[in-house]
Design an enzyme around this catalytic site. Structure first.
Site: not given
Length: 378
Positions: A105, A205-207, A209
């Protein structure tokens, strides 16, 4: 975990695009010794403002692959803590998903709204290049395909580029598809019926994905509640799909059939777990458990947990197909992603039969796969 303080090593690295006046020759690369990790390096470039960490956890199964995240960490210590957890998670994710890759990462420290620049990503590319292929980077939080196109000008070790560039494209829709399949599997395991219709789903969280996941679940007949810092995203989902909005501080404790955390990790902890009012936790965010023992805490509360690096493997599976002979093939990628529900069911079966948390079952499986591959090479 506080990093050791190494002596900086200055590399005179040249870029593949010397005609650009944004190129910096002041990149300082230093090692950060971390037990259990093959390499952890810091890259600092005063000219472009780069302050980045790359962690390579394990390459037994193949070159380390993992996204490039930009985040405004409070300190380098926080950045190192995050990148180590993420890199290890990528090793386990790739192992369980049988991608033939290892785990790594990269994180860049800073506010994406203010520090992004061509020179910054060129410097990041040179940091990736310095590892000589040990680590290959990809899209992640606050790093777009466009940003990766710049990185690619300084290193060939980049995946997930646009289809026009010969890559597999944006991995997020594939992650969302895999999570959706995993959510259905979790509903089936917990309620003996995998149909989302009539179920109450809370999404944090509705980004890239969480947004597509919300759309799929709403279209399937679920009642979807969502929280996000981006009000425009929420409003669009409400208008188009009837998603109900919830305050960010309330989403984790609202009563629901399934909670899908799709933002940042570490949100399942000593404070949040006692407040959960759900039968299932199954979401896209990496490293949902702040500590390993929080998997046991979920189990003790009777909450079914879909280990994050198993359910959210769709993106890395899709990108990994780029490494296949003949290059990327979407049909192959989708077939591999559609195995995610079966992998989850196998883990839940192990969890039930051995009386261990599903998170422990996932870790044991990943560790066994890596250990067997390491023994075969010995």
């Amino acid at each position: 975990m506080a990093p050791s303080h190494p002596v900086a090593i200055l590399f005179a690295l040249q870029t593949a695009a010397p005609s650009l006046n944004t190129v910096s020759d002041t990149l300082q690369i230093s090692e950060i010794p971390v037990e259990g990790y093959e390499r952890v390096v810091r890259g600092v470039d005063p000219q472009t403002g780069l302050h980045a960490i790359i962690a390579v956890h394990d390459t037994t199964l193949g070159p380390a692959l993992g996204g490039l995240r930009m985040w405004n960490y409070a300190s380098e210590e926080d950045a190192v803590f995050d990148v180590l957890r993420l890199a290890k998670g990528m090793s386990y994710k790739s192992a369980v998903a049988h991608t033939g890759l290892g785990g790594g990462k990269a994180v860049m420290i800073g506010d994406a709204k203010t520090i992004k620049s061509e020179g910054l990503y060129l410097a990041m590319g040179r940091l990736v290049e310095s590892l000589g292929g040990l680590y290959t980077t990809a899209e992640d939080v606050n790093t777009s395909i466009g940003d990766l196109e710049i990185v690619r000008r300084a290193t060939k070790y980049v995946t997930g580029l646009s289809r026009d560039s010969g890559g597999s494209g944006n991995p997020s829709p594939y992650t969302a598809y895999g999570v959706y399949l995993g959510v259905r599997a979790a509903l089936g395991w917990a309620f003996d019926n995998d149909d989302p219709k009539g179920r109450t789903i809370a999404i944090q969280g509705v980004g890239a994905v969480g947004g597509p996941l919300a759309e799929r679940l709403a279209e399937a007949g679920a009642t979807v509640y969502a929280a996000d810092r981006n009000q425009k995203r929420l409003d669009a989902l409400t208008e188009k799909h009837g998603v109900k909005q919830v305050k960010a501080e309330e989403i984790l404790s609202m009563e629901c059939d399934l909670l899908a955390p799709c933002a940042l990790g570490g949100i399942l902890n000593d404070e949040s777990i006692p407040e959960l009012r759900t039968k299932v936790v199954a979401g896209a965010a990496n490293n949902l458990l702040l500590k390993p023992e929080h998997g046991k805490a979920l189990s003790e509360r009777g909450i079914l947990y879909a280990p994050d690096y198993v359910i959210n493997a769709g993106g890395i599976v899709n990108v990994s197909v780029e490494f296949h002979d003949g290059g990327y093939n979407e049909e192959v990628a989708l077939r591999k992603i559609e195995r995610i529900p079966q992998a989850l069911k196998e883990l839940w079966t192990i969890s039930r039969e051995e009386g261990i948390p599903s998170s422990d079952a996932a870790d044991r499986l990943a560790q066994r796969i890596i250990a067997e591959a390491r023994a075969a090479k010995a």
